[in-house]
Design an enzyme around this catalytic site. Structure first.
Site, PDB file in Angstrom:
ATOM      1  N   CYS A  30       0.837  -1.209   0.000  1.00  0.00           N
ATOM      2  CA  CYS A  30       0.000   0.000   0.000  1.00  0.00           C
ATOM      3  C   CYS A  30       0.862   1.246   0.000  1.00  0.00           C
ATOM      4  O   CYS A  30       1.379   1.662   1.040  1.00  0.00           O
ATOM      5  CB  CYS A  30      -0.935   0.002   1.210  1.00  0.00           C
ATOM      6  SG  CYS A  30      -2.060   1.425   1.233  1.00  0.00           S
ATOM      7  N   CYS A  36      -0.591   4.088   2.088  1.00  0.00           N
ATOM      8  CA  CYS A  36      -0.411   3.883   3.524  1.00  0.00           C
ATOM      9  C   CYS A  36       1.023   4.179   3.959  1.00  0.00           C
ATOM     10  O   CYS A  36       1.248   4.788   5.012  1.00  0.00           O
ATOM     11  CB  CYS A  36      -0.737   2.435   3.898  1.00  0.00           C
ATOM     12  SG  CYS A  36      -2.327   1.831   3.309  1.00  0.00           S
ATOM     13  N   ASP A  37       2.001   3.729   3.187  1.00  0.00           N
ATOM     14  CA  ASP A  37       3.381   3.692   3.660  1.00  0.00           C
ATOM     15  C   ASP A  37       4.353   4.576   2.909  1.00  0.00           C
ATOM     16  O   ASP A  37       5.486   4.785   3.357  1.00  0.00           O
ATOM     17  CB  ASP A  37       3.899   2.243   3.589  1.00  0.00           C
ATOM     18  CG  ASP A  37       3.084   1.285   4.440  1.00  0.00           C
ATOM     19  OD1 ASP A  37       2.523   1.738   5.453  1.00  0.00           O
ATOM     20  OD2 ASP A  37       3.003   0.092   4.084  1.00  0.00           O
TER      21      ASP A  37
END
Length: 351
Positions: free
Chosen positions: A169, A172-173
């Site tokens: 992701c 997300c990261d």
């Protein structure tokens, strides 16, 4: 006695639904998943996909700061032992966030069963849910929140470096410090891979897209956007043979193997590898019982509602959302499903 609400799944959607239904005095039961080797391999253990991540910088309400005091006052010792505070931690971690949500739901009276639902009967009420351990649970209403698991390459080295440079992701990261101003690798050839690669160019010094073939599956506009980005370089007809790195540094690169020229390999320096080869919704046990999309996601049947085609059965989070897949959106639909279930039960005269 049938349960008034049973929540299947224990990610952000499941625990948000549990918090709302328990505060509504519905005494929900959350079947959070089983602690099995199969679930470990698939990445479907209790607490959802966030339990497989480290820092979570984009969940509202957790700015950078020292969390040890808050965590120690919120979780009991056994829970703290499962989610230790990291050295130099700047924000909440996935396991910490999920255990906080779980604790909050339990504080309001949510009952928890650590088991998997393997089969359902939605043909009549009360609904019947069969668990892996052989129990049958009856429910007047059900909220499905089993999520979707990321697809992986299946390499031993990939598994070794998950959360230490390997991610599924970018949103997300991607902004984490280890990825900033460093070369990164994205694996895939569809729209998701193009989107992730383009997103990562905000942070990375360079992004390599690794694709097995000589043309993308992605839509033309998404492919052109990636191909025209000066920070993106495509490695055609290639696949990741091994993720390179060390325990202390995490990912340091990847070794590629040609898919058209036997024995030809190439190594790339990179501090991260993002797999963008799709997700699989955890809906195998629902086939034939609720309407699913061609990709296997639960279908919402009413705009801005979490209803399924079965009256009294609702769906929340990534099990029905193939677009956003974020913790905050999952939690939001968990809230929606709880309110939808509460109102439906009231209309049925069940309080």
């Amino acid at each position: 006695m049938a349960e008034r609400v049973v929540i299947i799944g224990s990610g952000p959607a499941g625990w948000a639904a549990a918090i709302y239904t328990s505060r509504a005095q519905l005494k929900p039961l959350c079947i959070e998943g089983a602690q099995t080797q199969e679930n470990y391999v698939q990445g479907t253990l209790p607490l959802g996909q966030l339990a497989l991540t480290t820092e979570v910088e984009n969940y509202p309400g957790f700015p950078a700061g020292e969390l040890s005091g808050y965590l120690s006052s919120s979780l009991d010792k056994a829970e703290l032992d499962q989610v230790p505070v990291l050295d130099h931690q700047e924000t909440v971690t996935g396991p910490q966030l999920m255990n906080l949500m779980r604790k909050q739901a339990k504080n309001f009276g949510t009952k928890v069963m650590t088991d998997d639902v393997v089969d359902v009967d939605f043909s009549e009420r009360p609904f019947k849910l069969k668990t892996l351990s052989g129990e049958t649970v009856e429910a007047e209403s059900v909220i499905i929140a089993t999520g979707a698991r990321a697809n992986w390459l299946g390499l031993e080295s990939e598994n070794k470096f998950k959360n230490n440079g390997v991610s599924a992701c970018a949103v997300c990261d991607g902004a984490l410090p280890r990825f900033r101003e460093n070369p990164l690798v994205v694996v895939g050839g569809g729209d998701s891979a193009m989107e992730e690669a383009t997103f990562l160019t905000k942070y990375a010094s360079k992004v390599y897209i690794i694709h097995r073939r000589e043309e993308f599956r992605a839509s033309k506009i998404m492919a052109e956007r990636a191909l025209n980005n000066p920070k993106i370089e495509v490695k055609w007809n290639s696949e990741v043979e091994e993720v390179l790195g060390s325990d202390d540094k995490g990912v340091t690169g990847v070794r590629l193997a040609s898919t058209v020229e036997e024995g030809k390999t190439e190594e790339l320096d990179a501090t991260g590898m993002f797999t963008a080869i799709g997700h699989t919704p955890n809906t195998e046990f629902l086939k034939g019982h609720v309407d699913l999309s061609e990709s296997g996601y639960v279908v919402w049947t009413k705009p801005f509602r979490t209803n399924t085609n079965v009256e009294g059965v609702f769906a929340a989070g990534d099990v029905a959302d193939d677009q956003y897949r974020q913790a905050v959106t999952a939690a939001g639909t968990g809230c929606m499903a709880a309110l939808d279930a509460e109102r439906w039960l009231a209309a049925e005269g069940i309080h």
